[in-house]
Write a protein that holds these residues in place. Structure first.
Motif, PDB file in Angstrom:
ATOM      1  N   GLN B  81     -26.422 -49.297   7.839  1.00 38.12           N
ATOM      2  CA  GLN B  81     -25.466 -49.362   9.081  1.00 38.12           C
ATOM      3  C   GLN B  81     -24.114 -49.924   8.668  1.00 38.12           C
ATOM      4  N   PRO B  82     -23.060 -49.502   9.482  1.00 41.63           N
ATOM      5  CA  PRO B  82     -21.734 -50.193   9.094  1.00 41.63           C
ATOM      6  C   PRO B  82     -22.055 -51.718   9.172  1.00 41.63           C
ATOM      7  N   GLY B  83     -22.855 -52.262   9.881  1.00 39.31           N
ATOM      8  CA  GLY B  83     -22.882 -53.745  10.010  1.00 39.31           C
ATOM      9  C   GLY B  83     -23.532 -54.468   8.782  1.00 39.31           C
ATOM     10  N   ASP B  84     -23.881 -53.556   7.876  1.00 40.94           N
ATOM     11  CA  ASP B  84     -24.592 -54.015   6.806  1.00 40.94           C
ATOM     12  C   ASP B  84     -23.539 -54.217   5.508  1.00 40.94           C
ATOM     13  N   SER B  85     -22.317 -53.891   5.997  1.00 34.71           N
ATOM     14  CA  SER B  85     -20.863 -53.979   5.021  1.00 34.71           C
ATOM     15  C   SER B  85     -20.700 -55.526   4.842  1.00 34.71           C
ATOM     16  N   ALA B  86     -20.959 -55.827   3.468  1.00 33.55           N
ATOM     17  CA  ALA B  86     -20.804 -57.356   3.285  1.00 33.55           C
ATOM     18  C   ALA B  86     -20.899 -57.278   1.769  1.00 33.55           C
ATOM     19  N   THR B  87     -20.792 -58.730   1.181  1.00 33.09           N
ATOM     20  CA  THR B  87     -20.955 -58.732  -0.208  1.00 33.09           C
ATOM     21  C   THR B  87     -22.459 -59.237  -0.312  1.00 33.09           C
ATOM     22  N   TYR B  88     -22.917 -58.772  -1.350  1.00 36.36           N
ATOM     23  CA  TYR B  88     -24.585 -59.160  -1.704  1.00 36.36           C
ATOM     24  C   TYR B  88     -24.412 -60.001  -3.029  1.00 36.36           C
ATOM     25  N   GLY B 106     -21.843 -60.513  -7.564  1.00 39.61           N
ATOM     26  CA  GLY B 106     -21.814 -60.102  -5.987  1.00 39.61           C
ATOM     27  C   GLY B 106     -21.534 -58.448  -6.196  1.00 39.61           C
ATOM     28  N   THR B 107     -22.006 -57.696  -5.114  1.00 37.50           N
ATOM     29  CA  THR B 107     -21.568 -56.337  -5.255  1.00 37.50           C
ATOM     30  C   THR B 107     -21.179 -56.369  -3.622  1.00 37.50           C
ATOM     31  N   ARG B 108     -19.935 -55.500  -3.475  1.00 39.82           N
ATOM     32  CA  ARG B 108     -19.150 -55.450  -2.140  1.00 39.82           C
ATOM     33  C   ARG B 108     -19.702 -54.272  -1.620  1.00 39.82           C
ATOM     34  N   LEU B 109     -20.494 -54.024  -0.560  1.00 40.03           N
ATOM     35  CA  LEU B 109     -20.947 -52.939   0.229  1.00 40.03           C
ATOM     36  C   LEU B 109     -20.206 -52.434   1.197  1.00 40.03           C
TER      37      LEU B 109
END
Lengths: 114, 113
Positions: B81-88, B106-109
């Protein structure tokens, strides 16, 4: 959920001055941590603290750095004197114990040394 | 020398797709692997975690697959979902000494609607 509070959120300081970053950990937590994150890079471990003592520190934890938690109040990171390369976001974290539990992070303090 | 490596550095997927974030490590003393999600201006928040005795952990749309022999793990985000856009961030706990946590870069999604 439990919150770790960091004060202030942003601090600008002249090179060579002293700075103290404050952290209010979750109330019943016993282990405390500081991490350093330079913009766009990974978080790097600085130090962890338990029962009034530093348990382990990394090479990034220079002699100019110190931590304490006087009388169970704020857990602080003091840098004296500051250097330009200390500019980063500093994250405080705490956990109830050190086995199989979540480590809670604060929102970070952005330190800018000019 | 990075003890925890993440790939890719950044990832873009369409809404509804499965995002796959990879993590590998070198230290056999690592026994617990939390994944943290970080939004800009916020601190990292625990998303899901796995112990090294397990090979899979599922929580809603988030699944960790763990391969102890190869020292690799991956985070799968289903139905992104667009709300999952974050760094993991993949992190690993060192069970020797004082249980410090080591983080990957980190992975920037980014999830596009």
């Amino acid at each position: 959920g439990p919150k770790v509070l960091q004060i202030p959120s942003h601090q600008i300081i002249d090179m060579g001055q002293m700075v103290t970053l404050n952290c209010d950990p979750v109330s019943n937590h016993l282990y405390f941590y500081w991490y350093k994150q330079i913009l766009g890079q990974q978080m790097e471990f600085l130090v962890n603290f338990y029962n009034g003592k530093v348990m382990e520190k990394s090479k990034l934890f220079k002699d100019q750095f110190s931590v304490e938690r006087p009388d169970g109040s704020y857990f602080t990171l003091k840098i004296q004197p500051t250097a330009l390369e200390d500019s980063a976001v500093y994250f405080c974290a705490s956990s109830p114990d050190n086995a199989n539990t979540e480590v809670f992070f604060g929102k970070g303090t952005r330190l800018t040394v000019v | 020398q990075q003890q925890v490596r993440q790939s890719p550095q950044s990832l873009t997927v369409w809404e509804g797709e499965t995002a796959i974030l990879n993590c590998s490590y070198e230290n056999s003393a690592f026994d617990y692997f939390p994944w943290y999600q970080q939004f800009p201006g916020e601190g990292p928040a625990l998303l899901i975690s796995i112990l090294s005795v397990s090979n899979k952990k599922e929580d809603g749309r988030f699944t960790i697959f763990f391969n102890k022999r190869e020292k690799k793990l991956s985070l799968h985000i289903a139905d992104s979902q667009p709300g999952d856009s974050a760094t993991y961030f993949c992190a690993a706990r060192d069970n020797t000494g004082n249980y410090k946590y080591v983080f990957g870069a980190g992975t920037r999604l980014k999830v596009i609607a």
